[in-house]
Design a protein around this motif. Sequence first.
Motif, short mmCIF file in Angstrom:
data_model
loop_
_atom_site.label_atom_id
_atom_site.label_comp_id
_atom_site.label_asym_id
_atom_site.label_seq_id
_atom_site.Cartn_x
_atom_site.Cartn_y
_atom_site.Cartn_z
N HIS A 63 0.84 -1.20 0.00
CA HIS A 63 0.00 0.00 0.00
C HIS A 63 0.89 1.26 0.00
O HIS A 63 0.66 2.19 -0.77
N ALA A 64 1.91 1.26 0.86
CA ALA A 64 2.83 2.41 0.92
C ALA A 64 3.51 2.62 -0.44
O ALA A 64 3.57 3.74 -0.97
N HIS A 65 4.01 1.53 -1.03
CA HIS A 65 4.67 1.64 -2.33
C HIS A 65 3.70 2.22 -3.37
O HIS A 65 4.11 3.03 -4.22
N SER A 66 2.44 1.81 -3.30
CA SER A 66 1.45 2.28 -4.28
C SER A 66 1.28 3.79 -4.17
O SER A 66 1.15 4.49 -5.18
N LEU A 91 -0.70 19.84 -7.12
CA LEU A 91 0.48 19.80 -6.24
C LEU A 91 0.10 19.29 -4.86
O LEU A 91 0.79 18.43 -4.28
N ALA A 92 -1.01 19.84 -4.34
CA ALA A 92 -1.44 19.44 -2.99
C ALA A 92 -1.77 17.96 -2.96
O ALA A 92 -1.42 17.23 -2.02
N LYS A 93 -2.40 17.49 -4.02
CA LYS A 93 -2.81 16.08 -4.05
C LYS A 93 -1.58 15.16 -4.09
O LYS A 93 -1.50 14.18 -3.34
N VAL A 94 -0.63 15.51 -4.95
CA VAL A 94 0.56 14.66 -5.07
C VAL A 94 1.35 14.67 -3.75
O VAL A 94 1.88 13.64 -3.31
N GLN A 95 1.38 15.83 -3.10
CA GLN A 95 2.04 15.88 -1.78
C GLN A 95 1.31 15.00 -0.77
O GLN A 95 1.93 14.35 0.07
N ASP A 96 -0.01 15.01 -0.84
CA ASP A 96 -0.78 14.15 0.07
C ASP A 96 -0.39 12.68 -0.13
O ASP A 96 -0.28 11.92 0.83
N GLY A 99 2.64 11.93 1.65
CA GLY A 99 2.34 11.82 3.09
C GLY A 99 1.73 10.47 3.42
O GLY A 99 2.10 9.84 4.42
N HIS A 100 0.81 10.00 2.57
CA HIS A 100 0.18 8.70 2.84
C HIS A 100 1.23 7.59 2.84
O HIS A 100 1.21 6.71 3.69
N GLY A 101 2.15 7.68 1.87
CA GLY A 101 3.22 6.68 1.81
C GLY A 101 4.01 6.70 3.12
O GLY A 101 4.32 5.65 3.69
N LEU A 102 4.29 7.90 3.61
CA LEU A 102 5.10 7.99 4.84
C LEU A 102 4.35 7.47 6.06
O LEU A 102 4.93 6.79 6.90
N TYR A 103 3.04 7.78 6.17
CA TYR A 103 2.30 7.21 7.32
C TYR A 103 2.38 5.69 7.28
O TYR A 103 2.52 5.01 8.29
N LEU A 104 2.22 5.17 6.05
CA LEU A 104 2.14 3.71 5.91
C LEU A 104 3.50 3.05 6.15
O LEU A 104 3.58 2.00 6.78
N TYR A 105 4.58 3.70 5.67
CA TYR A 105 5.91 3.14 5.99
C TYR A 105 6.12 3.18 7.51
O TYR A 105 6.69 2.26 8.09
N SER A 106 5.64 4.24 8.16
CA SER A 106 5.78 4.31 9.63
C SER A 106 5.00 3.17 10.27
O SER A 106 5.47 2.56 11.24
N ALA A 107 3.82 2.88 9.73
CA ALA A 107 3.02 1.77 10.30
C ALA A 107 3.78 0.45 10.15
O ALA A 107 3.80 -0.37 11.08
N THR A 108 4.47 0.26 9.01
CA THR A 108 5.21 -1.01 8.85
C THR A 108 6.38 -1.05 9.83
O THR A 108 6.75 -2.13 10.30
N GLU A 109 6.96 0.11 10.13
CA GLU A 109 8.11 0.11 11.05
C GLU A 109 7.72 -0.37 12.44
O GLU A 109 8.53 -0.92 13.16
N ILE A 176 -5.88 9.00 6.00
CA ILE A 176 -5.72 8.84 4.55
C ILE A 176 -7.08 8.93 3.85
O ILE A 176 -7.23 9.63 2.84
N CYS A 177 -8.07 8.29 4.42
CA CYS A 177 -9.40 8.29 3.77
C CYS A 177 -10.00 9.68 3.72
O CYS A 177 -10.66 10.04 2.75
N LYS A 178 -9.75 10.48 4.75
CA LYS A 178 -10.27 11.86 4.72
C LYS A 178 -9.66 12.60 3.54
O LYS A 178 -10.34 13.33 2.83
#
Length: 338
Positions: A63-66, A91-96, A99-109, A176-178
């Motif tokens: 999911h994070a990779h996606s 720009l805002a969307k791509v930055q989001d 951010g989603h990738g980073l939350y998810l990588y943190s969850a895997t950590e 993420i869903c918000k």
Amino acid sequence: MADETTRLATAAAPDGTTDVPEHLRRELEEAFERTVGGEGRVEPRDWMPEGYRRTLIRQVAQHAHSEIIGMQPEGNWILRAPSLRRKAILLAKVQDEAGHGLYLYSATETLGVDRGELTEKLISSKQKYSSIFNYPTLTFADIGVIGWLVDGAAICNQVPLCRSSYGPYARAMVRICKEESFHQRQGFELLRTLMAGTEAQRAMVQDAVDRWWWPSLMMFGPADGDSPNTQQSMAWRIKRHTNDELRQRYVDMSVPQAEALGVTFPDPELRWNAERGSYDFGAIDWDEFTAVVKGAGPCNAQRLAHRRAAHENGQWVRDAASAYAAKQEARRREGVAA
Ligand code: 3HC
């Protein structure tokens, strides 16, 4: 928080490892099952079966990779957005997504893996990312259709994950869903604007819908009969619905939206089934899905090459951050020693 499981795990393995004596294993497994079965949350310090941990790492990393690879198809249009407003939104969307990738990588950590390790697995094709991001974005209408259909599919798939049994994943999904919901609305709004424009703009939207509809249905994964992971993931309440259930839900919600927009889906078999209270739809081309997942989609090579190059070009940033952290740590130690 699974207090009982934590207590057991701590008592069994005070050094924090999951290597617990055999005589306590059954008790731990039962406590885990009670937590999951009772709609409780499993937290990082709780004992968990190794298979549960591995399944989560697999799904959350994919999911994070996606999210990270998913920045590329849209990033392609940032410099060519037709107005300042559209550029700011994109720009805002791509930055989001970053951010989603980073939350998810943190969850895997929290599951004991390092994000550097996961990035290596992504760029060496040892771990997957969503098939959808291997298709090209040919016109600006694709940006609207990605927001509407791709983010729409993501929401449909991900809202139930807010109730996933693993705490850090479920909490990341709420946020993420918000944001995904905003992404979908901006896509729909962009398409409404184009549909109110010229004949050529309407044709551009229809063309984008024709190209993205079937790949969006594939996002939900293989049919239930061909999904090796669903049954166990549902039993562990990592997944809350099967792939086919969510795909059907998505079709049912998308058809009225297409009608409101004035576009059609490229499926002659799509029709309302009053008996089922759902739309019937045509057969998905699973050969195409398999080919894309295995690396033979239109943009797989390009997406991975780009990600690999970005990772290599970012080496100096990682080196600088590590050197800075080492310096701070040395200063802290000197301070303690003084
Ligand atoms: N693309 C690539 N691989 C896919 C896939 C897809 N669309 N659908 C399934 N797969 C892979 C699975 O990862 C699994 O591979 P593995 O066993 O080798 O790891 C294999 O195909 C079999 O599929 P299963 O149905 O058994 O796998 P799962 O139970 O994991 O279900 C899933 C697949 C429904 C995608 C599930 O993992 C899931 O819900 N994941 C969380 C959501 C997610 O990752 N979404 C990706 C898109 S992110 C996004 O859309 C970003 C947004 O900004 C647009």
